[in-house]
Write a protein that holds these residues in place. Structure first.
Motif, PDB file in Angstrom:
ATOM      1  N   ASP A  69       5.121   6.643  12.816  1.00 27.32           N
ATOM      2  CA  ASP A  69       4.452   5.382  12.501  1.00 27.32           C
ATOM      3  C   ASP A  69       2.959   5.592  12.517  1.00 27.32           C
ATOM      4  O   ASP A  69       2.421   6.371  13.280  1.00 27.32           O
ATOM      5  CB  ASP A  69       4.835   4.289  13.496  1.00 27.32           C
ATOM      6  CG  ASP A  69       4.457   4.675  14.918  1.00 27.32           C
ATOM      7  OD1 ASP A  69       4.377   5.889  15.187  1.00 27.32           O
ATOM      8  OD2 ASP A  69       4.238   3.760  15.735  1.00 27.32           O
ATOM      9  N   ARG A  70       2.281   4.869  11.639  1.00 28.87           N
ATOM     10  CA  ARG A  70       0.830   4.926  11.554  1.00 28.87           C
ATOM     11  C   ARG A  70       0.310   3.526  11.807  1.00 28.87           C
ATOM     12  O   ARG A  70       0.735   2.575  11.194  1.00 28.87           O
ATOM     13  CB  ARG A  70       0.353   5.405  10.179  1.00 28.87           C
ATOM     14  CG  ARG A  70       0.845   6.783   9.826  1.00 28.87           C
ATOM     15  CD  ARG A  70       0.263   7.219   8.495  1.00 28.87           C
ATOM     16  NE  ARG A  70      -1.184   7.294   8.524  1.00 28.87           N
ATOM     17  CZ  ARG A  70      -1.864   8.373   8.904  1.00 28.87           C
ATOM     18  NH1 ARG A  70      -1.225   9.455   9.297  1.00 28.87           N
ATOM     19  NH2 ARG A  70      -3.192   8.375   8.894  1.00 28.87           N
ATOM     20  N   GLY A  71      -0.620   3.401  12.722  1.00 32.62           N
ATOM     21  CA  GLY A  71      -1.152   2.084  13.016  1.00 32.62           C
ATOM     22  C   GLY A  71      -1.497   1.944  14.469  1.00 32.62           C
ATOM     23  O   GLY A  71      -1.969   2.866  15.118  1.00 32.62           O
ATOM     24  N   TYR A  75       0.821  -1.207   0.000  1.00 33.09           N
ATOM     25  CA  TYR A  75       0.000   0.000   0.000  1.00 33.09           C
ATOM     26  C   TYR A  75       0.861   1.266   0.000  1.00 33.09           C
ATOM     27  O   TYR A  75       0.519   2.256  -0.647  1.00 33.09           O
ATOM     28  CB  TYR A  75      -0.915   0.009   1.233  1.00 33.09           C
ATOM     29  CG  TYR A  75      -1.942   1.110   1.210  1.00 33.09           C
ATOM     30  CD1 TYR A  75      -3.144   0.943   0.527  1.00 33.09           C
ATOM     31  CD2 TYR A  75      -1.711   2.320   1.865  1.00 33.09           C
ATOM     32  CE1 TYR A  75      -4.079   1.958   0.502  1.00 33.09           C
ATOM     33  CE2 TYR A  75      -2.649   3.336   1.842  1.00 33.09           C
ATOM     34  CZ  TYR A  75      -3.834   3.148   1.161  1.00 33.09           C
ATOM     35  OH  TYR A  75      -4.767   4.143   1.118  1.00 33.09           O
ATOM     36  N   GLY A  76       1.995   1.233   0.692  1.00 32.77           N
ATOM     37  CA  GLY A  76       2.824   2.431   0.798  1.00 32.77           C
ATOM     38  C   GLY A  76       3.496   2.834  -0.495  1.00 32.77           C
ATOM     39  O   GLY A  76       3.811   4.014  -0.686  1.00 32.77           O
ATOM     40  N   LEU A 134      -6.818  -0.785   5.983  1.00 29.27           N
ATOM     41  CA  LEU A 134      -6.461   0.339   5.117  1.00 29.27           C
ATOM     42  C   LEU A 134      -6.822   1.686   5.731  1.00 29.27           C
ATOM     43  O   LEU A 134      -6.211   2.703   5.386  1.00 29.27           O
ATOM     44  CB  LEU A 134      -7.174   0.196   3.761  1.00 29.27           C
ATOM     45  CG  LEU A 134      -6.810  -1.027   2.923  1.00 29.27           C
ATOM     46  CD1 LEU A 134      -7.548  -0.990   1.598  1.00 29.27           C
ATOM     47  CD2 LEU A 134      -5.307  -1.100   2.682  1.00 29.27           C
ATOM     48  N   GLU A 171      -4.222   4.894  15.605  1.00 30.67           N
ATOM     49  CA  GLU A 171      -5.107   5.090  14.453  1.00 30.67           C
ATOM     50  C   GLU A 171      -6.100   3.944  14.309  1.00 30.67           C
ATOM     51  O   GLU A 171      -7.280   4.155  14.036  1.00 30.67           O
ATOM     52  CB  GLU A 171      -4.274   5.229  13.172  1.00 30.67           C
ATOM     53  CG  GLU A 171      -3.397   6.464  13.127  1.00 30.67           C
ATOM     54  CD  GLU A 171      -4.218   7.727  13.013  1.00 30.67           C
ATOM     55  OE1 GLU A 171      -5.362   7.640  12.542  1.00 30.67           O
ATOM     56  OE2 GLU A 171      -3.727   8.795  13.402  1.00 30.67           O
ATOM     57  N   GLU A 172      -5.611   2.719  14.486  1.00 32.40           N
ATOM     58  CA  GLU A 172      -6.514   1.564  14.386  1.00 32.40           C
ATOM     59  C   GLU A 172      -7.616   1.632  15.432  1.00 32.40           C
ATOM     60  O   GLU A 172      -8.798   1.464  15.128  1.00 32.40           O
ATOM     61  CB  GLU A 172      -5.721   0.270  14.554  1.00 32.40           C
ATOM     62  CG  GLU A 172      -5.039  -0.211  13.301  1.00 32.40           C
ATOM     63  CD  GLU A 172      -4.509  -1.619  13.457  1.00 32.40           C
ATOM     64  OE1 GLU A 172      -4.095  -2.206  12.439  1.00 32.40           O
ATOM     65  OE2 GLU A 172      -4.514  -2.145  14.579  1.00 32.40           O
ATOM     66  N   GLN A 225      -4.012   3.550   7.409  1.00 33.06           N
ATOM     67  CA  GLN A 225      -2.846   3.754   6.554  1.00 33.06           C
ATOM     68  C   GLN A 225      -3.048   4.862   5.539  1.00 33.06           C
ATOM     69  O   GLN A 225      -2.089   5.540   5.174  1.00 33.06           O
ATOM     70  CB  GLN A 225      -2.501   2.456   5.808  1.00 33.06           C
ATOM     71  CG  GLN A 225      -2.129   1.288   6.710  1.00 33.06           C
ATOM     72  CD  GLN A 225      -1.720   0.071   5.905  1.00 33.06           C
ATOM     73  OE1 GLN A 225      -1.022   0.180   4.906  1.00 33.06           O
ATOM     74  NE2 GLN A 225      -2.153  -1.102   6.348  1.00 33.06           N
ATOM     75  N   THR A 226      -4.263   5.051   5.074  1.00 29.34           N
ATOM     76  CA  THR A 226      -4.492   5.990   3.987  1.00 29.34           C
ATOM     77  C   THR A 226      -4.370   7.426   4.466  1.00 29.34           C
ATOM     78  O   THR A 226      -4.743   7.764   5.594  1.00 29.34           O
ATOM     79  CB  THR A 226      -5.876   5.756   3.365  1.00 29.34           C
ATOM     80  OG1 THR A 226      -6.063   6.651   2.279  1.00 29.34           O
ATOM     81  CG2 THR A 226      -6.981   5.987   4.384  1.00 29.34           C
ATOM     82  N   THR A 227      -3.813   8.270   3.605  1.00 28.47           N
ATOM     83  CA  THR A 227      -3.674   9.700   3.892  1.00 28.47           C
ATOM     84  C   THR A 227      -4.607  10.554   3.053  1.00 28.47           C
ATOM     85  O   THR A 227      -4.685  11.764   3.261  1.00 28.47           O
ATOM     86  CB  THR A 227      -2.228  10.141   3.634  1.00 28.47           C
ATOM     87  OG1 THR A 227      -1.867   9.824   2.279  1.00 28.47           O
ATOM     88  CG2 THR A 227      -1.273   9.438   4.593  1.00 28.47           C
TER      89      THR A 227
END
Length: 721
Positions: A185-187, A87-88, A123, A192-193, A126-128
């Motif tokens: 970090d994202r997650g 995805y990145g 997703l 974020e999750e 993760q998405t911006t």
């Protein structure tokens, strides 16, 4: 050969032909499938190479996958793995195209909802891209909502709730992050999750898709998450407020500044101006028409193990007291107090903790006093509350502070004592009710409220001259207040049940005699029995007693029933009976008001007409919670908000023309404006004395006065003729 080359270069045409006749064009499809497989291998190594051709092939196969289920069995997993693992490195257009094609496969029933959601949930954090994030969110919500329209899809709900719970649980082991600054970090570690799990659960709860204890468990777990924004969003759910932290979902917010900027740089058209005005009006309405905050009673009631939940809340509040901001600490206090009040829990450490905030100079002290009052109930030990009341009296109720502070202190003490009357000391009560002689109306109201409370619950703590007539008569008749731990809410009767019995008895009397007393009814029974005796043998029916006489016993004596210790069978009232009972109570309350029942009867009638429960007010969960207005007491006039000001303006415009004045036109046959002479009659005398006309009369000479008098005489003669 020519047809194959033509169809290879025109995928939409081949797609149309395959949908019409899949069998005839299977060879062409397999050719495109092999081409897709080779392009996919290249795309994995270098996503930028042949990206456009790869998206076209994916869209083509997604459209016709239902026609060849065996050949395309692995196709959904290809897209899912590509999104989750790469995805990145994918471009934004490629991500969006792959997600849309995956949703298309779900709409064509190629994959199930669970398979789709297993890909979309990871997703979200993760998405911006706000556009893609909004699309994924709406897809998830609509897919779950549609699956539960006709009946509850328990398999899907269990699977989705398990995924959401794991999303919250994965970040529970991290360190506490007080600041809301984003990290690299994202997650799970960034929260974020967990944040998205809470947001989606709240949306499904608001749309009445999920209203069960599992949904509450997901958000209750978020209340202990190490990321503050997840904690805040979860706590707001139980407090009944839709407000969320700044980093949460903001796609629905309207950026007014950006709309004005786009209008300046785009082409100037009338339609564009009209569209801008419409968007600004919608944004303004959305800003000021926010619903009032109401507690989420059902979610608080569905908490699993409320005692452990309350103790965990107090532990994190006490442990991170120096790291949390005041606003966040008050949020936790409000939730903890509501859980304690709703479930009648005892977390005694909370009262020791809240003492240090009970000062009249403390910021947001009304909210803290509300949390204190909500946490007290009739099972709270009085020994734990008595020091709190002493602290409130020492800091809030004394001549050295403003009247508003005294009012807040008296009202807070009253709300605490209303829930636990035994926490008040007799000497302190006598000092507090002396403030009813104050000159400030709000202070007088607070002291009188405390006096009225103890006249009802424990008049023996008052002096003889302060008890009042009803309380003195009650004490003289031997009426004593219930001691600590006892309750008067035993279910021995339903209020107004005698009214229902009298009503049913009256209906039976209006219908006529009963069957036992009506001879005509007995004659009819005899005729019917004779007519039916032809089919039987002489009217008798033989009963076999092969099973023996031990299976049943017949007795014609009433003594055995009288001697039986078993209670009579209970009558379960139906919802229609309760509705009728409520109507009868309203009629009885109206009769009491009409016969001079007083203010108490009027309040009871208003409560019944408002549709309150037939349970006593102290048994309603809503009465467990208080607001800041209950603590602050009556004020002269609170500042009106935007909605109240607009309502006042609209009310003043009712029955009035848009422009102009009606002054001088209402009582005339021919409408006209008022003359200057009519206006001069209504002028204040001081303005008239200062006018040039009056001053010129005072300074006029004798010759000028003679001329004015002669002119007046001439005009009078002309008017007579």
């Amino acid at each position: 050969m020519g047809r194959g080359v033509l169809l290879t270069s025109n995928l939409p045409q081949l797609q149309n032909l395959i949908k019409r006749d899949p069998i005839s064009y299977k060879e062409e499809f397999l050719q495109q499938w092999n081409h897709y497989d080779s392009i996919r291998q290249i795309f994995k190594i270098n996503p930028d190479e042949q990206a456009q051709h790869f998206k076209e092939l994916v869209a083509f196969i997604s459209q016709v996958a239902a026609c060849y289920p065996k050949e395309t069995a692995d196709f959904p997993s290809h897209i899912s793995i590509l999104l989750l693992e790469n995805y990145g490195v994918l471009s934004s257009d490629t991500r969006k195209a792959l997600v849309q094609n995956l949703v298309m496969l779900r709409n064509k029933d190629v994959i199930t909802s669970i398979e789709l959601l297993k890909t979309l949930f990871p997703l979200l954090p993760q998405t911006t891209s706000s556009t893609l994030r909004s699309f994924i969110r709406k897809t998830i919500l609509s897919d779950i909502r549609v699956a539960n329209i006709r009946s509850r899809n328990h398999n899907l709900n269990r699977a989705v709730q398990a995924m959401l719970f794991s999303m919250v649980e994965r970040g529970m082991g991290g360190e506490l992050r007080v600041s809301n600054e984003p990290t690299s970090d994202r997650g799970a570690h960034n929260g974020e999750e967990a944040m998205w799990a809470v947001i989606l659960t709240k949306e499904l709860w608001k749309k009445d898709v999920w209203k069960d204890a599992k949904s509450v468990s997901i958000i209750s777990q978020g209340c202990f998450h190490p990321v503050i924004k997840v904690q805040s969003a979860s706590i707001y759910f139980f407090l009944g407020d839709d407000e969320e932290s700044e980093d949460s979902d903001q796609e629905d917010d309207v950026d007014v500044r950006a709309m004005h900027h786009r209008r300046e740089i785009n082409k100037k058209t009338r339609s564009g101006d009209k569209k801008l005005r419409k968007q600004l009006k919608t944004a303004k309405k959305k800003k000021y028409d926010k619903p009032a905050m109401t507690a989420n009673f059902s979610a608080i009631q569905l908490l699993h193990d409320p005692q452990s939940f309350a103790e965990k809340l107090y532990n994190i509040l006490n442990r991170f007291d120096k790291r949390f901001s005041l606003d966040h600490k008050i949020l936790i206090m409000q939730l903890l107090s509501r859980v304690m009040g709703a479930h009648k829990l005892c977390v005694l450490g909370f009262y020791t903790y809240i003492v240090k905030f009970l000062a009249h100079r403390q910021l947001r002290v009304p909210s803290i006093l509300v949390a204190l009052a909500q946490s007290v109930h009739d099972l709270t030990p009085p020994d734990a509350i008595t020091p709190i009341i002493r602290k409130l009296a020492q800091d809030f109720v004394h001549p050295g502070v403003a009247n508003g502070v005294i009012t807040a202190g008296l009202n807070a003490i009253r709300e605490v004592c209303r829930r636990q009357p035994w926490s008040m000391e007799e000497d302190l009560l006598g000092d507090l009710i002396e403030y009813r002689k104050s000159r400030d109306k709000a202070v007088v109201a607070g002291a009188r409220g405390l006096l009225k409370l103890y006249r009802e619950v424990n008049p023996s703590m008052l002096k003889r001259r302060e008890r009042g007539k009803d309380a003195s008569m009650g004490l003289a008749s031997g009426h004593q207040p219930l001691p600590y731990g006892h309750t008067s809410e035993a279910a021995v009767d339903i209020e107004g049940l005698s009214l229902l019995e009298d009503h049913l008895k009256k209906l039976r009397e209006e219908e006529g005699l009963t069957t036992e007393d009506d001879p005509a009814a007995w004659q009819k029974w005899e005729i019917e029995s004779d007519s039916s005796s032809d089919d039987a043998s002489d009217g008798w029916i033989n009963v076999d007693d092969d099973d023996g006489d031990d299976n049943f016993a017949i007795s014609d004596s009433d003594d055995e029933l009288e001697k039986s210790d078993e209670p009579p069978p209970a009558v379960i009232l139906t919802p229609a009976d309760f509705a009728l009972l409520n109507d009868l109570r309203i009629q009885a309350a109206k009769t009491a008001v009409g016969s001079g029942g007083g203010s108490q009867a009027k309040r009871k009638l208003a409560a019944l007409e408002a549709g309150h429960s037939i349970l006593p007010p102290d048994r309603q969960l809503q009465d467990t919670f208080v607001s800041e207005n209950d603590i602050l007491g009556p004020r002269k006039k609170a500042k009106a908000d935007y909605a109240e000001r607009m309502a006042s303006i609209q009310k003043g415009r009712e029955g009035r023309d848009k422009f102009g004045s009606h002054k001088g036109k209402q009582n005339k046959s021919v409408p006209s404006s008022s003359t200057n002479r009519e206006k001069a009659r209504n002028k204040p005398i001081m303005m008239v004395l200062s006018s040039g006309f009056v001053r010129s009369k005072k300074k006029a000479s004798l010759r000028e006065k003679q001329q004015k008098l002669r002119a007046h005489i001439d005009r009078s003669k002309k008017s007579r003729h």
